[in-house]
Design an enzyme around this catalytic site. Structure first.
Site, mmCIF file in Angstrom:
data_model
loop_
_atom_site.group_PDB
_atom_site.id
_atom_site.type_symbol
_atom_site.label_atom_id
_atom_site.label_comp_id
_atom_site.label_asym_id
_atom_site.label_seq_id
_atom_site.Cartn_x
_atom_site.Cartn_y
_atom_site.Cartn_z
ATOM 1 N N ARG A 25 -1.287 -2.730 -6.649
ATOM 2 C CA ARG A 25 -1.470 -3.793 -5.645
ATOM 3 C C ARG A 25 -2.360 -4.922 -6.171
ATOM 4 O O ARG A 25 -1.953 -6.088 -6.123
ATOM 5 C CB ARG A 25 -2.029 -3.179 -4.366
ATOM 6 C CG ARG A 25 -2.179 -4.157 -3.205
ATOM 7 C CD ARG A 25 -2.498 -3.377 -1.942
ATOM 8 N NE ARG A 25 -3.233 -4.154 -0.967
ATOM 9 C CZ ARG A 25 -2.689 -4.941 -0.054
ATOM 10 N NH1 ARG A 25 -1.370 -5.076 -0.005
ATOM 11 N NH2 ARG A 25 -3.432 -5.593 0.806
ATOM 12 N N ARG A 47 0.857 -1.173 0.000
ATOM 13 C CA ARG A 47 0.000 0.000 0.000
ATOM 14 C C ARG A 47 0.901 1.232 0.000
ATOM 15 O O ARG A 47 2.073 1.170 0.375
ATOM 16 C CB ARG A 47 -0.904 0.020 1.233
ATOM 17 C CG ARG A 47 -1.855 -1.173 1.320
ATOM 18 C CD ARG A 47 -2.695 -1.107 2.589
ATOM 19 N NE ARG A 47 -3.640 -2.215 2.693
ATOM 20 C CZ ARG A 47 -3.389 -3.385 3.272
ATOM 21 N NH1 ARG A 47 -2.194 -3.594 3.826
ATOM 22 N NH2 ARG A 47 -4.299 -4.332 3.323
ATOM 23 N N LYS A 91 -2.147 -2.376 7.559
ATOM 24 C CA LYS A 91 -3.578 -2.224 7.842
ATOM 25 C C LYS A 91 -3.990 -3.225 8.914
ATOM 26 O O LYS A 91 -3.644 -4.393 8.844
ATOM 27 C CB LYS A 91 -4.387 -2.458 6.564
ATOM 28 C CG LYS A 91 -5.853 -2.077 6.687
ATOM 29 C CD LYS A 91 -6.537 -2.166 5.343
ATOM 30 C CE LYS A 91 -7.998 -1.745 5.449
ATOM 31 N NZ LYS A 91 -8.692 -1.802 4.145
ATOM 32 N N HIS A 97 -2.640 2.771 -6.354
ATOM 33 C CA HIS A 97 -3.211 1.579 -5.728
ATOM 34 C C HIS A 97 -3.483 0.474 -6.735
ATOM 35 O O HIS A 97 -3.563 -0.702 -6.356
ATOM 36 C CB HIS A 97 -4.507 1.931 -4.999
ATOM 37 C CG HIS A 97 -5.077 0.782 -4.229
ATOM 38 N ND1 HIS A 97 -4.497 0.321 -3.066
ATOM 39 C CD2 HIS A 97 -6.143 -0.033 -4.476
ATOM 40 C CE1 HIS A 97 -5.198 -0.711 -2.615
ATOM 41 N NE2 HIS A 97 -6.188 -0.948 -3.444
ATOM 42 N N TYR A 148 -9.591 -11.890 -6.863
ATOM 43 C CA TYR A 148 -8.666 -11.797 -7.992
ATOM 44 C C TYR A 148 -8.778 -12.988 -8.938
ATOM 45 O O TYR A 148 -8.289 -12.934 -10.071
ATOM 46 C CB TYR A 148 -7.227 -11.640 -7.473
ATOM 47 C CG TYR A 148 -7.052 -10.377 -6.660
ATOM 48 C CD1 TYR A 148 -7.247 -9.125 -7.236
ATOM 49 C CD2 TYR A 148 -6.730 -10.437 -5.306
ATOM 50 C CE1 TYR A 148 -7.112 -7.970 -6.489
ATOM 51 C CE2 TYR A 148 -6.601 -9.283 -4.547
ATOM 52 C CZ TYR A 148 -6.800 -8.058 -5.149
ATOM 53 O OH TYR A 148 -6.681 -6.909 -4.408
ATOM 54 N N HIS A 179 -4.079 -9.830 3.812
ATOM 55 C CA HIS A 179 -5.534 -9.898 3.930
ATOM 56 C C HIS A 179 -5.924 -10.752 5.133
ATOM 57 O O HIS A 179 -5.367 -11.836 5.340
ATOM 58 C CB HIS A 179 -6.149 -10.510 2.671
ATOM 59 C CG HIS A 179 -6.159 -9.579 1.502
ATOM 60 N ND1 HIS A 179 -6.343 -9.991 0.208
ATOM 61 C CD2 HIS A 179 -6.017 -8.226 1.435
ATOM 62 C CE1 HIS A 179 -6.307 -8.959 -0.618
ATOM 63 N NE2 HIS A 179 -6.112 -7.875 0.118
#
Length: 411
Positions: A360, A228, A253, A357, A392, A383
């Site tokens: 990513r 990120r 995150k 972004h 994805y 994640h």
């Protein structure tokens, strides 16, 4: 020595047992968090029931992380509410202070980031103005519901925007007005189901070939490891392992650490860059420390002048920290990378709406096309849920496959 005696026949351990049972029965925290909540309250009692600011200072002095301070203060708040504790100590007088001023104070005590303080202040300010214009009681549940419905039905805000407003106002209710709103069944903005925009292998290569300077190096690292923006600019020298070709992301995150890929193709450029950075550090960098997390700076006050803690992408000059008032060297601002990415996308003739972004999800999709396991990609991206990564699989449909299983996308 405790400043509040327990009721006759009740000792601290008995009260903590009651506290844990009530937490568990109400389902207010996850089972795995219960021991920690009880432990924070035990320390709080043993310290003599300090007010929040005092307890936060004690925790920071022990080198506790920001999320631990927040967890401890939340535990104490629940303890006071569920056990009905009167410590005999009043919080510092805030008579005449506005709700926004109290909000900022509570956020800072809990070590929330500057961006969160700014966002929460913004939304709570708008909420209070909304209530004032309509002569609503801002501390009433009905006003809360009315404002959230207004955002969804009149302002048509995105789901993520409404959720941020919801969290900000909920914090205001809980921590400034000390009450738990009920029946918050407002109309919520519907979260759209959209696939992320991704670039093909050729499009990414076209962009990476024309990026320039330090920002260009940071952009190549973002694609190399699926970083990120804030993770990239927040990297420190010690977080980049050239020998093992890996990047350690600290406090990503969700305040989680993880390890991701550093392309071997970037190592020669990084070696030369670090040599130049070290020369500059040895000549001038030992005079002004870099910014550090507050708890870390208290525990290791000299760390900001040490080479391993220097930012990999430092700002051009020191600045005054608006909270502490101290002069510190901060990292390169993320907008510098965004600006360079926009220029590179135009120079490469990419017709898609590609932002920083976009690299990513492109990283994740390209790894899938190479046959890398979905769970491994989940770990690289950080994640929490595999379902977040699974999206994805839909993105890669129809794209050119490059099934060789390599993690290094730039070799």
């Amino acid at each position: 020595m405790n400043s509040r005696p327990f009721k006759k026949g009740v000792d601290m351990e008995s009260e903590l047992v009651v506290f844990e049972k009530r937490l568990r029965g109400l389902g207010l925290v996850r089972d795995k968090e219960l021991p920690y909540m009880v432990s924070w309250v035990r320390q709080y009692i043993e310290l003599g029931f300090p007010v929040d600011e005092e307890y936060a200072e004690i925790l920071l002095g022990e080198g506790r992380l920001d999320w631990q301070v927040r967890q401890a203060l939340d535990a104490v708040k629940l303890y006071r509410k569920l056990i009905g504790v009167d410590t005999g100590k009043a919080e510092e007088s805030a008579e005449g202070a506005s709700p926004i001023a109290l909000l900022v104070r509570k956020l800072r005590v809990r070590q929330y980031s500057r961006s969160t303080v700014k966002a929460y202040s913004h939304w709570c300010g708008r909420y209070l103005s909304f209530c004032e214009e309509r002569e609503l009681d801002s501390s009433a549940d009905a006003a809360f519901v009315s404002y959230l419905s207004y955002l969804a039905l009149k302002r048509h805000v995105a789901a993520s925007t409404q959720n941020q407003a919801f969290n900000a106002i909920l914090f205001l209710f809980r921590n400034v007005w000390d009450r738990e709103p009920e029946n918050i069944d407002a109309v919520r903005a519907r979260k759209p189901v959209r696939l992320p925009e991704v670039l093909s292998f050729d499009e990414v290569n076209a962009v990476l070939e024309v990026v320039r300077g330090v920002a260009g190096l940071a952009i190549r690292m973002i694609y190399s490891g699926g970083l990120r923006r804030n993770e990239a600019v927040g990297l420190r020298v010690k977080d980049v392992d050239l020998e093992a070709s890996r990047i350690v992301v600290r406090g990503g995150k969700g305040d989680k650490d993880r390890v991701t890929v550093l392309s071997r193709a970037l190592i020669p450029e990084l070696q030369e860059y670090l040599k130049r950075l070290r020369i500059g550090f040895d000549s001038t960098g030992r005079k002004v420390p870099v910014s550090l997390p507050r708890a870390l700076e208290r525990k290791y006050p000299a760390a900001g002048l040490e080479w391993p803690w220097q930012y990999l992408f430092p700002a051009s000059r020191p600045s005054v920290d608006p909270e502490s008032g101290l002069v510190r060297l901060h990292h390169l601002h993320g907008s510098v990378l965004q600006k360079e990415m926009r220029r590179a996308v135009q120079a490469a003739g990419i017709a898609k709406r590609a932002t920083l972004h976009t690299l990513r999800p492109s990283f994740a999709t390209h790894l899938l096309l190479r046959g890398v396991d979905l769970c491994e990609i989940q770990e690289l991206l950080g994640h929490k849920n595999l379902e977040t990564t699974r999206v994805y699989l839909h993105v890669m449909k129809g794209m050119r496959s490059d099934d060789d299983g390599r993690l290094d996308l730039m070799e």
